[in-house]
Design a protein around this motif. Structure first.
Motif, PDB file in Angstrom:
ATOM      1  N   SER A 165       0.814  -1.217   0.000  1.00  0.00           N
ATOM      2  CA  SER A 165       0.000   0.000   0.000  1.00  0.00           C
ATOM      3  C   SER A 165       0.852   1.274   0.000  1.00  0.00           C
ATOM      4  CB  SER A 165      -0.951   0.000   1.209  1.00  0.00           C
ATOM      5  OG  SER A 165      -1.807  -1.114   1.184  1.00  0.00           O
ATOM      6  N   PRO A 166       1.809   1.388  -0.920  1.00  0.00           N
ATOM      7  CA  PRO A 166       2.639   2.594  -0.949  1.00  0.00           C
ATOM      8  C   PRO A 166       1.842   3.820  -1.401  1.00  0.00           C
ATOM      9  CG  PRO A 166       3.045   1.278  -2.904  1.00  0.00           C
ATOM     10  CD  PRO A 166       2.143   0.460  -2.026  1.00  0.00           C
ATOM     11  N   GLY A 167       2.153   4.970  -0.818  1.00  0.00           N
ATOM     12  CA  GLY A 167       1.612   6.237  -1.282  1.00  0.00           C
ATOM     13  C   GLY A 167       0.169   6.502  -0.953  1.00  0.00           C
ATOM     14  N   VAL A 168      -0.483   5.631  -0.199  1.00  0.00           N
ATOM     15  CA  VAL A 168      -1.888   5.861   0.143  1.00  0.00           C
ATOM     16  C   VAL A 168      -1.989   6.503   1.524  1.00  0.00           C
ATOM     17  CG1 VAL A 168      -2.617   3.890  -1.261  1.00  0.00           C
ATOM     18  CG2 VAL A 168      -2.278   3.587   1.203  1.00  0.00           C
ATOM     19  N   TRP A 169      -3.081   7.209   1.758  1.00  0.00           N
ATOM     20  CA  TRP A 169      -3.341   7.806   3.070  1.00  0.00           C
ATOM     21  C   TRP A 169      -3.885   6.747   4.011  1.00  0.00           C
ATOM     22  CZ3 TRP A 169      -2.023  12.617   4.678  1.00  0.00           C
ATOM     23  CH2 TRP A 169      -1.663  13.544   3.689  1.00  0.00           C
ATOM     24  N   SER A 170      -3.607   6.913   5.293  1.00  0.00           N
ATOM     25  CA  SER A 170      -4.105   5.962   6.291  1.00  0.00           C
ATOM     26  C   SER A 170      -4.136   6.640   7.660  1.00  0.00           C
ATOM     27  CB  SER A 170      -3.233   4.705   6.315  1.00  0.00           C
ATOM     28  OG  SER A 170      -3.916   3.642   6.952  1.00  0.00           O
ATOM     29  N   ASN A 171      -4.465   5.849   8.666  1.00  0.00           N
ATOM     30  CA  ASN A 171      -4.579   6.383  10.027  1.00  0.00           C
ATOM     31  C   ASN A 171      -3.201   6.761  10.572  1.00  0.00           C
ATOM     32  OD1 ASN A 171      -4.819   3.337   9.806  1.00  0.00           O
ATOM     33  ND2 ASN A 171      -4.082   3.532  11.910  1.00  0.00           N
ATOM     34  N   GLU A 224     -12.837  17.568   6.281  1.00  0.00           N
ATOM     35  CA  GLU A 224     -11.605  17.531   5.495  1.00  0.00           C
ATOM     36  C   GLU A 224     -11.214  16.106   5.134  1.00  0.00           C
ATOM     37  OE1 GLU A 224      -9.435  21.610   7.101  1.00  0.00           O
ATOM     38  OE2 GLU A 224      -9.197  19.739   8.218  1.00  0.00           O
ATOM     39  N   LEU A 225     -11.516  15.171   6.037  1.00  0.00           N
ATOM     40  CA  LEU A 225     -11.259  13.764   5.726  1.00  0.00           C
ATOM     41  C   LEU A 225     -12.109  13.326   4.540  1.00  0.00           C
ATOM     42  CD1 LEU A 225     -10.072  10.968   6.234  1.00  0.00           C
ATOM     43  CD2 LEU A 225     -11.861  10.608   7.959  1.00  0.00           C
ATOM     44  N   ASP A 226     -13.377  13.710   4.522  1.00  0.00           N
ATOM     45  CA  ASP A 226     -14.252  13.354   3.393  1.00  0.00           C
ATOM     46  C   ASP A 226     -13.700  13.914   2.080  1.00  0.00           C
ATOM     47  OD1 ASP A 226     -15.957  12.023   5.102  1.00  0.00           O
ATOM     48  OD2 ASP A 226     -17.380  13.682   5.268  1.00  0.00           O
ATOM     49  N   THR A 227     -13.218  15.149   2.117  1.00  0.00           N
ATOM     50  CA  THR A 227     -12.648  15.768   0.919  1.00  0.00           C
ATOM     51  C   THR A 227     -11.398  15.025   0.461  1.00  0.00           C
ATOM     52  OG1 THR A 227     -13.487  17.957   1.535  1.00  0.00           O
ATOM     53  CG2 THR A 227     -11.650  17.891  -0.024  1.00  0.00           C
ATOM     54  N   LEU A 228     -10.551  14.667   1.407  1.00  0.00           N
ATOM     55  CA  LEU A 228      -9.314  13.955   1.080  1.00  0.00           C
ATOM     56  C   LEU A 228      -9.621  12.583   0.493  1.00  0.00           C
ATOM     57  CD1 LEU A 228      -6.316  14.830   1.466  1.00  0.00           C
ATOM     58  CD2 LEU A 228      -6.283  13.398   3.513  1.00  0.00           C
ATOM     59  N   ARG A 229     -10.585  11.892   1.074  1.00  0.00           N
ATOM     60  CA  ARG A 229     -10.949  10.555   0.586  1.00  0.00           C
ATOM     61  C   ARG A 229     -11.540  10.611  -0.818  1.00  0.00           C
ATOM     62  NH1 ARG A 229     -14.949   7.749   3.439  1.00  0.00           N
ATOM     63  NH2 ARG A 229     -14.230   5.914   2.296  1.00  0.00           N
ATOM     64  N   ALA A 230     -12.196  11.719  -1.160  1.00  0.00           N
ATOM     65  CA  ALA A 230     -12.765  11.859  -2.502  1.00  0.00           C
ATOM     66  C   ALA A 230     -11.691  12.121  -3.554  1.00  0.00           C
ATOM     67  CB  ALA A 230     -13.784  12.997  -2.514  1.00  0.00           C
ATOM     68  N   ARG A 231     -10.538  12.605  -3.126  1.00  0.00           N
ATOM     69  CA  ARG A 231      -9.490  13.016  -4.071  1.00  0.00           C
ATOM     70  C   ARG A 231      -8.326  12.032  -4.162  1.00  0.00           C
ATOM     71  NH1 ARG A 231      -7.651  19.005  -2.732  1.00  0.00           N
ATOM     72  NH2 ARG A 231      -6.425  18.594  -4.616  1.00  0.00           N
ATOM     73  N   TYR A 232      -8.068  11.285  -3.066  1.00  0.00           N
ATOM     74  CA  TYR A 232      -6.863  10.470  -3.008  1.00  0.00           C
ATOM     75  C   TYR A 232      -7.173   9.065  -2.504  1.00  0.00           C
ATOM     76  CZ  TYR A 232      -4.649  15.045  -3.356  1.00  0.00           C
ATOM     77  OH  TYR A 232      -4.284  16.295  -3.770  1.00  0.00           O
ATOM     78  N   PRO A 233      -6.345   8.076  -2.863  1.00  0.00           N
ATOM     79  CA  PRO A 233      -6.553   6.715  -2.362  1.00  0.00           C
ATOM     80  C   PRO A 233      -6.182   6.594  -0.885  1.00  0.00           C
ATOM     81  CG  PRO A 233      -4.560   6.813  -3.693  1.00  0.00           C
ATOM     82  CD  PRO A 233      -5.221   8.152  -3.831  1.00  0.00           C
ATOM     83  N   PHE A 234      -6.948   5.767  -0.189  1.00  0.00           N
ATOM     84  CA  PHE A 234      -6.691   5.442   1.211  1.00  0.00           C
ATOM     85  C   PHE A 234      -6.432   3.950   1.327  1.00  0.00           C
ATOM     86  CE2 PHE A 234      -7.891   9.613   2.167  1.00  0.00           C
ATOM     87  CZ  PHE A 234      -7.722   9.867   3.531  1.00  0.00           C
ATOM     88  N   SER A 235      -5.813   3.545   2.436  1.00  0.00           N
ATOM     89  CA  SER A 235      -5.553   2.127   2.667  1.00  0.00           C
ATOM     90  C   SER A 235      -6.860   1.347   2.708  1.00  0.00           C
ATOM     91  CB  SER A 235      -4.776   1.939   3.975  1.00  0.00           C
ATOM     92  OG  SER A 235      -5.547   2.373   5.086  1.00  0.00           O
ATOM     93  N   ALA A 236      -6.794   0.092   2.287  1.00  0.00           N
ATOM     94  CA  ALA A 236      -7.991  -0.747   2.223  1.00  0.00           C
ATOM     95  C   ALA A 236      -8.640  -0.922   3.590  1.00  0.00           C
ATOM     96  CB  ALA A 236      -7.628  -2.108   1.629  1.00  0.00           C
ATOM     97  N   TRP A 237      -7.822  -0.856   4.644  1.00  0.00           N
ATOM     98  CA  TRP A 237      -8.350  -1.104   5.991  1.00  0.00           C
ATOM     99  C   TRP A 237      -8.814   0.154   6.715  1.00  0.00           C
ATOM    100  CZ3 TRP A 237      -3.222  -1.541   4.487  1.00  0.00           C
ATOM    101  CH2 TRP A 237      -2.353  -0.592   5.013  1.00  0.00           C
TER     102      TRP A 237
END
Length: 203
Positions: A80-86, A168-181
């Motif tokens: 999961s390189p380059g994705v946003w996560s917790n 802001e989290l909702d906006t970020l999730r709409a624009r960028y990939p996040f970890s599957a978990w």
């Protein structure tokens, strides 16, 4: 390492060095469906499809304004390189208490110690990563807390950080990939998150 604005969010970026192939294999703790230890496995082998159920942890840290500290995983991580996560996630060493592992990795990855951190339950999931083909079969221990220090991310682990509100989290999730978990662990931790941040934070 200073925090600088990026896309309207507090963020930090850094170059990522090549991984060290000479490092000793990392061993994970295999568990049964009730979270009881049943053995060990090398980290990569535990994630090869269909995956082997192993112990993990996920940390959610918030500032005093109730904003969640996110990280974008380093671009050269094998999974999961380059994705946003917790804020931080990982695996205890065999025999290492999950709380100790969570505090240790938060320090190693982000250069900070939580001002407060508490247990927030567990969640079991099976999440394939479509890009790498690896599978997260995890019995995950959740932790929620407060951070008051400025993050100093380790560049080999983290490409970027951001403190975000729920909107802001909702906006970020709409624009960028996040970890599957990510949403699985966040949803499981929400009761403890609300206790730590208060209802006004909107989590």
């Amino acid at each position: 390492m200073p925090i600088t604005p990026a896309n309207g969010l507090s963020a930090d970026t850094a170059a990522v060095p090549a991984p060290d192939d000479s490092a000793e294999p990392i061993m994970l703790e295999l568990v049964d469906e009730d979270g009881r230890t049943i053995g060990t496995a090398e980290k990569l082998s535990a994630h090869i499809a269909p995956g082997r159920l192993h112990r993990a942890f996920s940390v959610f840290l918030f500032d005093d304004e109730g904003r969640l500290l996110l990280q974008r995983r380093a671009l050269e991580k094998y999974h999961s390189p380059g994705v946003w996560s917790n804020t931080c996630c990982g695996h205890p060493y065999p025999g290492e208490p999950p709380f100790v592992a969570a505090a240790r990795r938060t320090g190693e990855e982000l250069g900070i110690a939580p001002a407060l951190m508490r247990e927030a339950g567990t969640v079991r999931y099976n999440h394939p990563d479509p890009d790498s083909g690896l599978v997260e079969q995890e019995y995950n221990h959740l932790f929620v807390g407060i951070v008051r220090a400025e993050p100093r991310p380790a560049p080999e682990e983290i490409a970027e950080t951001a403190f975000v509100t729920p909107d802001e989290l909702d906006t970020l999730r709409a624009r960028y990939p996040f970890s599957a978990w990510f949403m699985t662990v966040l949803d499981a931790a929400r009761p403890a998150v609300r206790e730590v941040t208060g209802d006004a934070a909107g989590w």
